[in-house]
Design a protein around this motif. Structure first.
Motif, mmCIF file in Angstrom:
data_model
loop_
_atom_site.group_PDB
_atom_site.id
_atom_site.type_symbol
_atom_site.label_atom_id
_atom_site.label_comp_id
_atom_site.label_asym_id
_atom_site.label_seq_id
_atom_site.Cartn_x
_atom_site.Cartn_y
_atom_site.Cartn_z
ATOM 1 N N VAL A 122 61.552 -13.390 51.319
ATOM 2 C CA VAL A 122 62.882 -12.775 51.446
ATOM 3 C C VAL A 122 62.989 -11.545 50.550
ATOM 4 O O VAL A 122 63.510 -10.507 50.942
ATOM 5 N N LEU A 123 62.432 -11.684 49.351
ATOM 6 C CA LEU A 123 62.462 -10.568 48.416
ATOM 7 C C LEU A 123 61.772 -9.350 49.031
ATOM 8 O O LEU A 123 62.295 -8.230 49.000
ATOM 9 N N THR A 141 63.299 -8.688 53.111
ATOM 10 C CA THR A 141 64.733 -8.458 53.275
ATOM 11 C C THR A 141 65.243 -7.462 52.247
ATOM 12 O O THR A 141 65.851 -6.451 52.587
ATOM 13 N N LEU A 142 64.935 -7.762 50.974
ATOM 14 C CA LEU A 142 65.554 -6.965 49.922
ATOM 15 C C LEU A 142 64.851 -5.624 49.736
ATOM 16 O O LEU A 142 65.493 -4.585 49.656
ATOM 17 N N LEU A 181 63.715 -7.549 57.814
ATOM 18 C CA LEU A 181 64.084 -8.818 58.460
ATOM 19 C C LEU A 181 65.357 -9.385 57.843
ATOM 20 O O LEU A 181 65.616 -9.185 56.658
ATOM 21 N N PRO A 182 66.165 -10.119 58.635
ATOM 22 C CA PRO A 182 67.346 -10.777 58.077
ATOM 23 C C PRO A 182 66.927 -11.880 57.107
ATOM 24 O O PRO A 182 65.917 -12.554 57.333
ATOM 25 N N GLY A 183 67.683 -12.055 56.043
ATOM 26 C CA GLY A 183 67.322 -13.003 54.983
ATOM 27 C C GLY A 183 67.573 -14.459 55.324
ATOM 28 O O GLY A 183 67.313 -15.326 54.504
#
Lengths: 307, 540
Positions: free
Chosen positions: A152-153, A156-157, A162-164
């Motif tokens: 996710v890091l 996403t971030l 991509l959506p988290g």
């Protein structure tokens, strides 16, 4: 073969019954109940609620009514926690989610795991072998609860690709990270099993004979070596598949997919007896079914095994 | 049936089309430029168990119900009473009969008018044993005539002291005088429910396809354990002043996962994980917000015969109370703007005058010195005392328990055994008094000292620790019928700081990351009763 399958299916009935009875007793022996809450309910209110859900019946009667409901009407009862939903609805909503990303992860894990394992075994002690072994060890030591936040890091971030989290009906951008996080460590295990099993087969006498006959490496691998080398992998895959399509708690929690893994954990924490029972039975049935499939596959691959 | 449905949806469509030019440009009151997109997405930690007003008991369910339904009265951004479905009310001289006057333009989302009968039905439904509502105790707190008998099944719900005199007048008769009764009508269990929908669909009436509601929003989508969506209700009587078009609640259990998604702009609001407020407010000063909540975090002391004998001496309890350095807990562990607590009732509570408390004025060194002296005076050597400290699984409870046990060890020599249990097991251990000291948190259901101090009554359901004080019980009983009970509450707090049945540790703060363009969040509403229709996004 048919007789074997019928016999196995029939033996599933007492197994499931024992599973139901044990789960029921274990569940009810856990401290607290579905309606114990921070602010204890007045006794008369609690009595009303317990009567509504038949929790005031003696335990054997509860088990009996439950089994009768399941068998005759396929009714797993209402959820104790969620007032407007039944167990069938909860499973009907969560299971397809887990089944979707579980199956995809399974395919990914099997394809990449087998490929890595085969590459390592065929090129033993070369850099390819070391690379494959390195990847699979690396993947194995990264459990999914570490993997998920890292993914996710990054995606996403930092990259914003991509959506988290979320599910959105299973749209592909929502699938990528759960699949990577779930499949990686299984892929590593498959690669390890594949590698050692294929190495063993490749060193056995019948392969040497095939080589002596002058068969090409390709024919040796695909016609002679692969089938026996797959046996340990297949016995690993049966239960693994069930785990992947039912028990992905970390994935459900971290990516909020709304899958069955989270529902299972929540039901245990909330003492939502009926949901807990429903999912236990589902997992039980799937385990029995896929063990049967594994046995059938065994017989198909290994002519020495007669069912 | 079908024709009615079609008609309704056409009307809705028509109204939406005619309303859309209004929903943009500038705010009607502040004249602030509004953002083009008025969609609010926020995180909830858990799926709500129900959005049936009479069955719901969790915070996240309450947030939905306040948007989907509307009760007699509402709260404004500061927590003051403002009209809801009722435009006004009057009470008789001794506050035992309340008459609410309902507006004539309130409508259900299917077009039916909202009438007093809908409230009468809902309140009887709340009390009815058939409904088996886990929140029916609230009806008992409301003290409506015959409530206990109805709840116990001895009287028919029709005997309850609530009556629709006509379509727009609701009369409530109470067993005792209660000045704060109108405040209770801002609580969700008192919201109306549509009898025809409940009777037609049973438990399924709260599903998006069946629900009929009378609030500013309607439930349009629900994916359990993932998200729920509410959209503005064109039939709501005050729809022209609603700005947010759509509100989405995403279920994200993990606080840090939620924070990451907030930072990736997927959410407009999320909770700040314990201890991260400082760093976040430095990086995002406009977005990290903190404000006081009407909640207390405290330890309660087992005072039954199952307890450690030392705890039966008030001096020992006081020593434990004094030896906790609350500033360390709020400043070093929580770091989110929480307040050290020396009294149970937060000082922000309306009409509450906290008693003089010397401990509060001391420095921590003075408190520590006094604590050690008290323990010696009571004749105990700290190292001979070993206490079981019970708390439920949570990172922050654990951190606090560890540091408190260290403080007790260092300053008093008292040993503490930490007992961590998952929630339901914790509740069981607590009600069986299998602890010496236990953790608790309490948020006042309404902004009155009684919503805290009632817990100290010897008969309160939450009083597992066995504290019983005749004077406290008497003061509480008196307060129920008194016109101005604030002196009683001050006196009870005074008793609490001589008897020390509980050790208050801190008062909660609402600690959020909030999009800087989101306006009107009611930070001054200590109960955190927020309504989506009051929120909006300003243009950047």
């Amino acid at each position: 073969m048919t007789a074997f399958i019928i016999k196995r299916l029939l033996s599933a009935i007492p197994t499931l019954l024992i599973l139901i009875i044990f789960s029921f007793l274990l569940m009810h022996s856990a401290p607290g109940g579905p309606f114990s809450s921070d602010r204890p309910l007045p006794p008369e209110v609690l009595a009303n609620i317990e009567a509504k859900y038949h929790l005031d019946d003696p335990l054997p009667l509860q088990i009996w009514n439950y089994v009768v409901g399941v068998v005759t009407q396929f009714d797993f009862g209402p959820s104790f926690q969620y007032k407007d939903r039944t167990v069938n609805e909860i499973i009907g909503q969560g299971f397809p989610v887990t089944l979707t990303y579980g199956t995809i992860s399974f395919v990914v894990a099997v394809v990449f795991g087998c490929a890595l394992g085969m590459m390592a075994a065929l090129k033993q002690n070369t850099w390819l072998d070391y690379l494959a072994v390195g990847i699979s060890i690396g993947a194995q030591v990264l459990p999914n609860f570490v993997m998920a936040p890292i993914l996710v890091l990054i995606f996403t971030l930092w990259l914003g690709w991509l959506p988290g989290g979320g599910w959105n009906g299973g749209a592909w951008p929502y699938l990528i990270m759960p699949v990577i996080a779930l499949s990686t460590s299984f892929m590593a295990s498959i690669a390890r099993i594949m590698r050692s099993s294929l190495l063993e087969v490749m060193h056995s006498n019948f392969i040497r004979t095939a080589r002596a006959k002058g068969l090409s490496s390709r024919d040796i691998l695909f016609q002679h070596a692969l089938k026996p080398a797959m046996l340990p992998v297949i016995s690993y895959l049966g239960p693994t598949f069930v785990i992947m399509i039912t028990g992905s708690v970390v994935i459900d929690l971290y990516f909020t997919t709304g899958g069955i893994g989270q529902a299972f954990v929540n039901s245990a924490l909330n003492r939502d007896y009926s949901v807990m029972m429903g999912i236990t039975i589902l997992v039980g049935c799937l385990t029995i079914f896929f063990n049967l499939i594994v046995d059938i596959l065994y017989a198909w691959i290994d002519p020495k095994i007669k069912l | 049936m079908i024709s009615i449905r079609t008609l309704t949806s056409t009307t809705i469509l028509g109204l939406m089309l005619s309303a859309s030019p209004l929903a943009a440009e500038t705010h009607p009151v502040t004249n602030e430029a509004l953002a083009d997109e008025q969609v609010f997405v926020y995180r909830v930690g858990d799926e709500f168990a129900s959005i049936d007003p009479q069955l719901s008991e969790d915070v996240q369910g309450g947030e939905f119900i306040r948007d989907l339904f509307e009760g007699l009265m509402n709260q404004d951004a500061d927590g003051n009473l403002v009209p809801g479905v009722a435009t006004h009310f009057e009470a008789n001289a001794d506050n035992t009969v309340y008459t609410f006057h309902l507006r004539d333009n309130a409508k259900w989302s299917d077009g039916k008018p909202v009438t007093a009968a809908d409230f009468e039905y809902a309140w009887k439904r709340l009390a009815d044993p058939e409904t088996a509502s886990p929140y029916s105790w609230f009806a008992e707190e409301m003290g409506i005539v015959n409530i206990s008998e109805v709840m116990a099944g001895d009287l028919d719900p029709s005997e309850l002291g609530v009556k629709a005199l006509d379509d727009h007048t609701l009369e409530v008769r109470l067993e005792n005088s209660m000045g704060h009764f109108p405040l209770m009508t801002t609580s969700e269990p008192t919201f109306p429910s549509p009898r025809w929908a409940v009777e037609a669909h049973g438990d399924d009436w709260t599903k998006p396809e069946n629900i009929v509601s009378n609030g500013a929003y309607i439930l349009t989508e629900r994916v359990p354990q993932e998200r729920s969506v509410r959209e503005r209700n064109p039939l709501y009587w005050d729809n022209q002043n609603t700005i947010l078009e759509r509100v989405e609640a995403l279920v994200i259990s993990d606080e840090s996962a939620a924070l990451t998604r907030y930072l990736a702009d997927e959410l407009h609001r999320t909770e700040v994980p314990t201890g991260q407020f400082g760093a976040l407010s430095e990086k995002h000063p406009e977005e990290a917000v903190t404000f006081p909540r009407l909640c207390s975090y405290y330890y309660f002391i087992n005072m039954t015969e199952n307890t450690h004998p030392a705890l039966l001496d008030p001096r020992v309890r006081e020593a434990l109370y004094l030896a906790i350095d609350r500033d360390v807990i709020t400043n070093a562990i929580l770091q989110g703007g929480e307040f050290p607590a020396y009294s149970f009732t937060p000082e922000a509570t309306a009409n509450f005058v906290s008693p003089a408390n010397p401990a509060k004025e001391m420095t921590q060194a003075e408190r520590d010195e006094r604590a050690a002296a008290l323990l010696a005076e009571a004749g105990f050597d700290g190292s001979e005392i070993e206490l079981d400290l019970l708390y439920n699984t949570s990172e922050s409870h654990k951190k606090i328990a560890i540091i408190v046990s260290q403080m007790w060890k260092q300053k008093l020599g008292v040993e503490t055994v930490l007992q961590n249990m998952e929630w339901k097991t914790f509740l069981e251990a607590r009600s069986n008094q299998e602890f010496d000291i236990g953790r608790a948190g309490w948020c006042g259901p309404y902004n009155l000292a009684s919503s805290f101090l009632d817990l100290m009554s010897s008969t309160h359901a939450y009083n597992d620790a066995g504290f019983a004080n005749a004077e406290v019980d008497r003061l509480l009983d008196e307060a129920k019928v008194s016109a101005d009970p604030s002196a009683n509450f001050t006196r009870i707090e005074e008793i609490l700081t001589t008897e020390y049945p509980i050790i208050p540790i801190y008062h909660y703060a609402g600690v959020y990351m909030m999009d800087e363009t989101l306006r009107n969040w009611p930070v001054n509403n200590v109960e955190q009763k927020w309504y989506s229709r009051a929120l909006y996004f300003a243009a950047e």
